[in-house]
Design an enzyme around this catalytic site. Structure first.
Site, PDB file in Angstrom:
ATOM      1  CG  ASP A  12       8.757 -62.705  78.843  1.00 34.17           C
ATOM      2  OD1 ASP A  12       8.357 -63.503  77.972  1.00 34.17           O
ATOM      3  OD2 ASP A  12       9.041 -61.522  78.588  1.00 34.17           O
ATOM      4  CD1 TRP A  17      16.748 -70.928  77.880  1.00 35.57           C
ATOM      5  CD2 TRP A  17      15.878 -72.702  76.839  1.00 35.57           C
ATOM      6  NE1 TRP A  17      17.484 -72.027  78.250  1.00 35.57           N
ATOM      7  CE2 TRP A  17      16.974 -73.139  77.623  1.00 35.57           C
ATOM      8  CE3 TRP A  17      15.179 -73.645  76.091  1.00 35.57           C
ATOM      9  CZ2 TRP A  17      17.369 -74.469  77.688  1.00 35.57           C
ATOM     10  CZ3 TRP A  17      15.581 -74.972  76.151  1.00 35.57           C
ATOM     11  CH2 TRP A  17      16.662 -75.384  76.936  1.00 35.57           C
ATOM     12  CG  HIS A  29       6.217 -72.772  75.916  1.00 33.22           C
ATOM     13  ND1 HIS A  29       6.240 -71.562  76.570  1.00 33.22           N
ATOM     14  CD2 HIS A  29       5.825 -72.498  74.643  1.00 33.22           C
ATOM     15  CE1 HIS A  29       5.867 -70.600  75.731  1.00 33.22           C
ATOM     16  NE2 HIS A  29       5.621 -71.137  74.557  1.00 33.22           N
ATOM     17  CD1 TRP A  61      -7.120 -65.985  75.083  1.00 29.21           C
ATOM     18  CD2 TRP A  61      -7.210 -67.980  74.065  1.00 29.21           C
ATOM     19  NE1 TRP A  61      -7.620 -66.892  75.994  1.00 29.21           N
ATOM     20  CE2 TRP A  61      -7.694 -68.118  75.388  1.00 29.21           C
ATOM     21  CE3 TRP A  61      -7.165 -69.111  73.244  1.00 29.21           C
ATOM     22  CZ2 TRP A  61      -8.136 -69.339  75.898  1.00 29.21           C
ATOM     23  CZ3 TRP A  61      -7.610 -70.333  73.757  1.00 29.21           C
ATOM     24  CH2 TRP A  61      -8.085 -70.435  75.057  1.00 29.21           C
ATOM     25  CG  LEU A 122       2.925 -73.329  97.480  1.00 27.45           C
ATOM     26  CD1 LEU A 122       3.321 -71.882  97.773  1.00 27.45           C
ATOM     27  CD2 LEU A 122       4.060 -73.999  96.685  1.00 27.45           C
TER      28      LEU A 122
HETATM   29  C1  FPP Z   1       6.128 -66.578  78.364  1.00 26.03           C
HETATM   30  O1  FPP Z   1       7.275 -66.784  77.595  1.00 26.03           O
HETATM   31  C2  FPP Z   1       5.622 -67.860  78.868  1.00 26.03           C
HETATM   32  C3  FPP Z   1       4.365 -68.328  78.663  1.00 26.03           C
HETATM   33  C4  FPP Z   1       3.343 -67.594  77.906  1.00 26.03           C
HETATM   34  C5  FPP Z   1       3.953 -69.648  79.167  1.00 26.03           C
HETATM   35  C6  FPP Z   1       4.512 -70.063  80.481  1.00 26.03           C
HETATM   36  C7  FPP Z   1       4.425 -71.545  80.594  1.00 26.03           C
HETATM   37  C8  FPP Z   1       5.280 -72.344  81.236  1.00 26.03           C
HETATM   38  C9  FPP Z   1       6.419 -71.857  82.038  1.00 26.03           C
HETATM   39  C10 FPP Z   1       5.148 -73.824  81.173  1.00 26.03           C
HETATM   40  C11 FPP Z   1       3.855 -74.364  81.627  1.00 26.03           C
HETATM   41  C12 FPP Z   1       3.465 -73.964  82.990  1.00 26.03           C
HETATM   42  C13 FPP Z   1       2.713 -74.688  83.822  1.00 26.03           C
HETATM   43  C14 FPP Z   1       2.308 -74.077  85.100  1.00 26.03           C
HETATM   44  C15 FPP Z   1       2.287 -76.073  83.535  1.00 26.03           C
HETATM   45  P1  FPP Z   1       7.233 -66.383  76.038  1.00 26.03           P
HETATM   46  O2  FPP Z   1       6.765 -67.570  75.287  1.00 26.03           O
HETATM   47  O3  FPP Z   1       6.430 -65.138  75.860  1.00 26.03           O
HETATM   48  O4  FPP Z   1       8.738 -66.114  75.753  1.00 26.03           O
HETATM   49  P2  FPP Z   1       9.340 -65.088  74.690  1.00 26.03           P
HETATM   50  O5  FPP Z   1       9.188 -63.723  75.278  1.00 26.03           O
HETATM   51  O6  FPP Z   1      10.760 -65.523  74.610  1.00 26.03           O
HETATM   52  O7  FPP Z   1       8.598 -65.263  73.408  1.00 26.03           O
END
Ligand code: FPP
Length: 223
Positions: A12, A17, A29, A61, A122
């Site tokens: 998260d 960030w 991301h 979604w 892994l």
């Molecule tokens: C949550 O942070 C993160 C996600 C919903 C997506 C996670 C994806 C990645 C780390 C990159 C892609 C991964 C792979 C495996 C290819 P948030 O967006 O909810 O953060 P916020 O709380 O600051 O809004």
């Protein structure tokens, strides 16, 4: 020292960030992917056999289509570029969740699972379109003709069939909740809430948590 077979992570803080760095949520991301790669290396080094990453929830979604599509394209590009390397490193990819994406992404995810199926170094479980409640409903439906259901039956009807429960679950981003992640499997998991945002989460932070975990007295209800 407590052994770790399975580490699960709620990654998260990407969006915050990205915004904090005066850019876009999507930049967060992209940056978060670097932390994913660090954690994969860490698991191999420490011989942790299962790593589950919450990459896209059933609730995600509800995000704007632009962000969803960015996340999917990030995953698509990553798999296209790295699948060969992942396979050479003997990493197995498993998707937890229903593959309801574009045909292109669905096919790529199927290919990644098929190609890496026999690997044993892994196992990375990518929780994609994953929701724990949905998973439990899926299990109940599979078991609906049984007159008596055991815990073992449920274990074996979840997406995580044949995967041990996680000993450790980490959530970055300074939020203390499970957000519909592994609700059944985390019944006895040690949970660590980390203040840092996912892209800021470094090797030393992970190692600190793991060291703390090693020394916890895990009683499982005993004294
Ligand atoms: C949550 O942070 C993160 C996600 C919903 C997506 C996670 C994806 C990645 C780390 C990159 C892609 C991964 C792979 C495996 C290819 P948030 O967006 O909810 O953060 P916020 O709380 O600051 O809004």
């Amino acid at each position: 020292m407590n052994p770790i077979k399975h580490m699960a992570i709620i990654m998260d803080g990407n969006g915050r960030w990205g915004l904090k760095h005066k850019k876009s949520r999507n930049l967060g991301h992209k940056e978060g992917l670097k932390t994913v790669q660090m954690v994969m290396k860490y698991c191999i080094k420490k011989e942790i056999k299962f790593l589950t990453l919450y990459a896209f929830s059933t609730e995600n979604w509800k995000r704007p289509i632009k962000e969803r599509n960015y996340l999917f394209s990030l995953l698509e590009i990553y798999l296209k570029e790295k699948l060969e390397k992942i396979n050479n490193e003997k990493i197995k990819i498993k998707i937890l969740g229903e593959k309801k994406f574009s045909n292109k992404l669905n096919n790529l995810l199927n290919l990644a699972e098929k190609k890496t199926n026999k690997n044993t170094k892994l196992q990375i479980n990518l929780a994609l379109n994953y929701g724990s409640k949905k998973e439990i409903v899926y299990a109940f439906n599979k078991l609906r003709y049984k007159s008596k259901i055991s815990e073992n039956d449920i274990d074996h009807s979840l997406y995580t069939k044949n995967i041990p429960d996680p000993e450790i679950l980490i959530r970055t981003g300074n939020t203390q909740r499970l957000s519909n992640f592994l609700l059944w499997q985390a019944a006895y998991t040690e949970i660590f809430f980390e203040k840092k945002l996912w892209p800021d989460f470094k090797y030393e932070d992970l190692n600190k948590i793991v060291k703390k975990f090693y020394n916890i007295k895990r009683n499982f209800g005993k004294i």
